[in-house]
Design a protein around this motif. Structure first.
Motif, PDB file in Angstrom:
ATOM      1  N   VAL A 173       0.848  -1.201   0.000  1.00  0.00           N
ATOM      2  CA  VAL A 173       0.000   0.000   0.000  1.00  0.00           C
ATOM      3  C   VAL A 173       0.882   1.250   0.000  1.00  0.00           C
ATOM      4  N   ASP A 174       0.273   2.351  -0.395  1.00  0.00           N
ATOM      5  CA  ASP A 174       0.976   3.623  -0.438  1.00  0.00           C
ATOM      6  C   ASP A 174       1.097   4.203   0.972  1.00  0.00           C
ATOM      7  N   GLU A 175       2.174   4.943   1.214  1.00  0.00           N
ATOM      8  CA  GLU A 175       2.381   5.552   2.536  1.00  0.00           C
ATOM      9  C   GLU A 175       1.247   6.511   2.898  1.00  0.00           C
ATOM     10  N   ALA A 176       0.605   7.103   1.892  1.00  0.00           N
ATOM     11  CA  ALA A 176      -0.453   8.092   2.142  1.00  0.00           C
ATOM     12  C   ALA A 176      -1.656   7.499   2.850  1.00  0.00           C
ATOM     13  N   VAL A 177      -1.854   6.187   2.773  1.00  0.00           N
ATOM     14  CA  VAL A 177      -3.026   5.571   3.427  1.00  0.00           C
ATOM     15  C   VAL A 177      -2.698   5.083   4.834  1.00  0.00           C
ATOM     16  N   CYS A 178      -1.436   5.221   5.246  1.00  0.00           N
ATOM     17  CA  CYS A 178      -1.019   4.821   6.594  1.00  0.00           C
ATOM     18  C   CYS A 178      -0.893   6.064   7.465  1.00  0.00           C
ATOM     19  N   HIS A 179      -1.549   6.050   8.600  1.00  0.00           N
ATOM     20  CA  HIS A 179      -1.599   7.231   9.461  1.00  0.00           C
ATOM     21  C   HIS A 179      -0.918   6.953  10.799  1.00  0.00           C
ATOM     22  N   SER A 180       0.200   7.629  11.017  1.00  0.00           N
ATOM     23  CA  SER A 180       0.922   7.511  12.282  1.00  0.00           C
ATOM     24  C   SER A 180       0.126   8.224  13.375  1.00  0.00           C
ATOM     25  N   THR A 181      -0.126   7.535  14.476  1.00  0.00           N
ATOM     26  CA  THR A 181      -0.929   8.077  15.570  1.00  0.00           C
ATOM     27  C   THR A 181      -0.214   7.809  16.896  1.00  0.00           C
ATOM     28  N   ILE A 182       0.100   8.882  17.624  1.00  0.00           N
ATOM     29  CA  ILE A 182       0.817   8.763  18.894  1.00  0.00           C
ATOM     30  C   ILE A 182      -0.108   9.231  20.013  1.00  0.00           C
ATOM     31  N   VAL A 183      -0.296   8.381  21.034  1.00  0.00           N
ATOM     32  CA  VAL A 183      -1.132   8.785  22.169  1.00  0.00           C
ATOM     33  C   VAL A 183      -0.322   8.618  23.457  1.00  0.00           C
ATOM     34  N   PHE A 184      -0.186   9.715  24.197  1.00  0.00           N
ATOM     35  CA  PHE A 184       0.493   9.700  25.487  1.00  0.00           C
ATOM     36  C   PHE A 184      -0.521   9.308  26.559  1.00  0.00           C
ATOM     37  N   VAL A 185      -0.183   8.296  27.358  1.00  0.00           N
ATOM     38  CA  VAL A 185      -1.125   7.801  28.370  1.00  0.00           C
ATOM     39  C   VAL A 185      -0.700   8.168  29.790  1.00  0.00           C
ATOM     40  N   GLY A 186       0.420   8.851  29.965  1.00  0.00           N
ATOM     41  CA  GLY A 186       0.855   9.263  31.294  1.00  0.00           C
ATOM     42  C   GLY A 186       0.372  10.663  31.620  1.00  0.00           C
ATOM     43  N   ASP A 187       0.688  11.134  32.830  1.00  0.00           N
ATOM     44  CA  ASP A 187       0.323  12.490  33.254  1.00  0.00           C
ATOM     45  C   ASP A 187       1.355  13.471  32.716  1.00  0.00           C
ATOM     46  N   CYS A 188       1.174  13.886  31.478  1.00  0.00           N
ATOM     47  CA  CYS A 188       2.155  14.779  30.872  1.00  0.00           C
ATOM     48  C   CYS A 188       1.477  16.036  30.342  1.00  0.00           C
ATOM     49  N   VAL A 189       2.300  17.037  30.095  1.00  0.00           N
ATOM     50  CA  VAL A 189       1.845  18.301  29.518  1.00  0.00           C
ATOM     51  C   VAL A 189       2.753  18.621  28.343  1.00  0.00           C
ATOM     52  N   PHE A 190       2.162  18.849  27.176  1.00  0.00           N
ATOM     53  CA  PHE A 190       2.959  19.247  26.018  1.00  0.00           C
ATOM     54  C   PHE A 190       3.368  20.706  26.180  1.00  0.00           C
ATOM     55  N   LYS A 191       4.668  20.975  26.134  1.00  0.00           N
ATOM     56  CA  LYS A 191       5.162  22.340  26.270  1.00  0.00           C
ATOM     57  C   LYS A 191       5.577  22.926  24.928  1.00  0.00           C
ATOM     58  N   THR A 192       5.430  22.152  23.870  1.00  0.00           N
ATOM     59  CA  THR A 192       5.623  22.646  22.509  1.00  0.00           C
ATOM     60  C   THR A 192       4.417  22.207  21.683  1.00  0.00           C
ATOM     61  N   GLU A 193       4.164  22.904  20.616  1.00  0.00           N
ATOM     62  CA  GLU A 193       3.021  22.574  19.768  1.00  0.00           C
ATOM     63  C   GLU A 193       3.263  21.243  19.074  1.00  0.00           C
ATOM     64  N   MET A 194       2.284  20.353  19.150  1.00  0.00           N
ATOM     65  CA  MET A 194       2.394  19.026  18.552  1.00  0.00           C
ATOM     66  C   MET A 194       1.496  18.936  17.319  1.00  0.00           C
ATOM     67  N   PRO A 195       1.873  18.089  16.355  1.00  0.00           N
ATOM     68  CA  PRO A 195       0.982  17.879  15.200  1.00  0.00           C
ATOM     69  C   PRO A 195      -0.316  17.208  15.626  1.00  0.00           C
ATOM     70  N   ASP A 196      -1.316  17.227  14.753  1.00  0.00           N
ATOM     71  CA  ASP A 196      -2.647  16.691  15.076  1.00  0.00           C
ATOM     72  C   ASP A 196      -2.628  15.216  15.458  1.00  0.00           C
ATOM     73  N   ASN A 197      -1.646  14.475  14.953  1.00  0.00           N
ATOM     74  CA  ASN A 197      -1.626  13.025  15.204  1.00  0.00           C
ATOM     75  C   ASN A 197      -0.859  12.647  16.465  1.00  0.00           C
ATOM     76  N   VAL A 198      -0.447  13.644  17.257  1.00  0.00           N
ATOM     77  CA  VAL A 198       0.187  13.397  18.564  1.00  0.00           C
ATOM     78  C   VAL A 198      -0.738  13.973  19.619  1.00  0.00           C
ATOM     79  N   VAL A 199      -1.326  13.099  20.449  1.00  0.00           N
ATOM     80  CA  VAL A 199      -2.357  13.527  21.402  1.00  0.00           C
ATOM     81  C   VAL A 199      -2.037  12.992  22.796  1.00  0.00           C
ATOM     82  N   LYS A 200      -2.680  13.578  23.809  1.00  0.00           N
ATOM     83  CA  LYS A 200      -2.440  13.109  25.175  1.00  0.00           C
ATOM     84  C   LYS A 200      -3.728  12.689  25.882  1.00  0.00           C
ATOM     85  N   SER A 201      -4.673  12.215  25.101  1.00  0.00           N
ATOM     86  CA  SER A 201      -5.859  11.600  25.688  1.00  0.00           C
ATOM     87  C   SER A 201      -6.435  10.592  24.694  1.00  0.00           C
ATOM     88  N   VAL A 202      -7.084   9.580  25.232  1.00  0.00           N
ATOM     89  CA  VAL A 202      -7.672   8.550  24.381  1.00  0.00           C
ATOM     90  C   VAL A 202      -8.819   9.143  23.557  1.00  0.00           C
TER      91      VAL A 202
END
Length: 199
Positions: free
Chosen positions: A132-161
């Protein structure tokens, strides 16, 4: 009444404190919070429609120089979501193209590999396996610990389910047939060293 019995009777009301303290210690530990977060990810992904989404967990695929382990794979008509869970607390600093991200706690700081870069390896392996083409694969990062992002993250990096689920559902244009989905799931399960179908 001997002295041993007197001491035992005096201490008996305190015996319940030991398991309570132990349970509180475990619940407050980073390990427990991380494991609980991963279980929440697992069960929230299970509520996705089984007709349109197939969720695989702990997928270990062979690579040219060993193996690569994927926490969750969501194979859907709308694309393939490669979900990486990160259990970290404190402040998190990072950027899309930085090779290392930083974690800052009250009394120490550390670095860890950019999870987006880690997911690139997973995606390359999937592309090769499924054709398959890379365009149909979506990298998704979810932080499950008690953290706070101190820099702006892309839409696919989140800190809640919940944010992870919202991100996955932003892709709603069907790209593949149910037959293609089933074939991909079969290929992944046949290749993975320890496939586990979540739904």
């Amino acid at each position: 009444m001997d002295m041993t019995t007197i001491i035992f009777n005096a201490l008996q009301p305190l015996f319940w404190i030991i398991p309570v303290v132990f349970i509180l210690f475990v619940i407050k530990s980073p390990w427990f919070k991380g494991r609980a977060g991963e279980l929440i990810v697992h069960y929230r992904l299970k509520i996705l429609s089984a007709k349109h989404y197939k969720v695989l967990t702990n997928v270990t695929l062979p690579t040219e120089n060993g193996t690569t382990q994927i926490d969750y794979l969501v194979v859907s008509q709308y694309g393939i979501f490669v979900v990486e869970t990160i259990n970290i607390k404190g402040w998190v600093f990072g950027g899309t193209y930085q090779p290392m991200w930083h974690q800052a706690l009250v009394n120490r700081s550390s670095v860890f590999k950019n999870p987006l870069h880690q997911n690139e390896k997973h995606i390359k392996t999937l592309q090769h396996l499924l054709g398959v083409d890379e365009a149909v694969c979506h990298s998704t990062i979810v932080f499950v610990g008690d953290c706070v992002f101190k820099t702006e993250m892309p839409d696919n990096v989140v800190k809640s389910v919940s944010a992870m689920m919202r991100y996955i559902r932003t892709f709603n244009t069907p790209l593949f047939t149910e037959q293609q989905l089933q074939q991909w799931v079969t290929n992944i399960q046949g290749t993975s060293l320890n496939p586990d179908l979540c739904n």
